[in-house]
Design a protein around this motif. Sequence first.
Motif, PDB file in Angstrom:
ATOM      1  N   ALA A 137      44.455  48.502  88.485  1.00 37.24           N
ATOM      2  CA  ALA A 137      43.854  47.623  87.478  1.00 37.24           C
ATOM      3  C   ALA A 137      43.314  46.356  88.118  1.00 37.24           C
ATOM      4  CB  ALA A 137      44.872  47.278  86.399  1.00 37.24           C
ATOM      5  N   GLY A 138      44.039  45.831  89.105  1.00 38.72           N
ATOM      6  CA  GLY A 138      43.574  44.643  89.821  1.00 38.72           C
ATOM      7  C   GLY A 138      42.299  44.909  90.594  1.00 38.72           C
ATOM      8  N   LYS A 139      42.217  46.073  91.210  1.00 35.02           N
ATOM      9  CA  LYS A 139      41.010  46.433  91.958  1.00 35.02           C
ATOM     10  C   LYS A 139      39.816  46.622  91.023  1.00 35.02           C
ATOM     11  CE  LYS A 139      43.223  48.497  95.954  1.00 35.02           C
ATOM     12  NZ  LYS A 139      43.396  49.693  96.785  1.00 35.02           N
ATOM     13  N   VAL A 140      40.053  47.221  89.857  1.00 34.14           N
ATOM     14  CA  VAL A 140      38.989  47.395  88.871  1.00 34.14           C
ATOM     15  C   VAL A 140      38.506  46.035  88.377  1.00 34.14           C
ATOM     16  CG1 VAL A 140      38.491  48.232  86.531  1.00 34.14           C
ATOM     17  CG2 VAL A 140      39.665  49.705  88.155  1.00 34.14           C
ATOM     18  N   ALA A 141      39.452  45.145  88.100  1.00 28.02           N
ATOM     19  CA  ALA A 141      39.088  43.805  87.624  1.00 28.02           C
ATOM     20  C   ALA A 141      38.298  43.057  88.685  1.00 28.02           C
ATOM     21  CB  ALA A 141      40.340  43.025  87.243  1.00 28.02           C
ATOM     22  N   ALA A 142      38.706  43.164  89.937  1.00 30.64           N
ATOM     23  CA  ALA A 142      37.993  42.481  91.016  1.00 30.64           C
ATOM     24  C   ALA A 142      36.594  43.049  91.207  1.00 30.64           C
ATOM     25  CB  ALA A 142      38.783  42.598  92.317  1.00 30.64           C
TER      26      ALA A 142
END
Length: 131
Positions: A16-21
């Motif tokens: 989820a963090g990678k998608v948000a970034a």
Amino acid sequence: MAGKAKPKKHTAKEIAGKVAAATTNKGGGKAGLADRLGGAAGHAKFKCPSCGIQSPSIKSAEMHWDSKHPKLPFKPEDWSDMHAVHGGVTTQGVAVKGSSKEKTKHELAKSQSGQQKLKEIEQQKAMAKFQ
């Protein structure tokens, strides 16, 4: 075999963090800074008529007034609506969350609006062949 205390697979939080970034444009530089501050209006909606500080809601504006200007009566109609002054646009451009990449045919085919867009693209391609 994975090492000690190292997960073998990616966690949902990490993904989820990678998608948000990937989908949030941080927008560096002066243009990005100005945009992250909320454009010309700023993210706060109301502006104090006495000291000029901005508040996101009329309730927080009233709390500000009670603590900073207790001797004067609070009148919500005196507070200027900064979003209305600047045309309702608070943020635009580089710091707005979202991706600028085009959806693939597979992604478009999943929704009804995407299927309509696919049909339009196909019609444009067909028209381009005949010209």
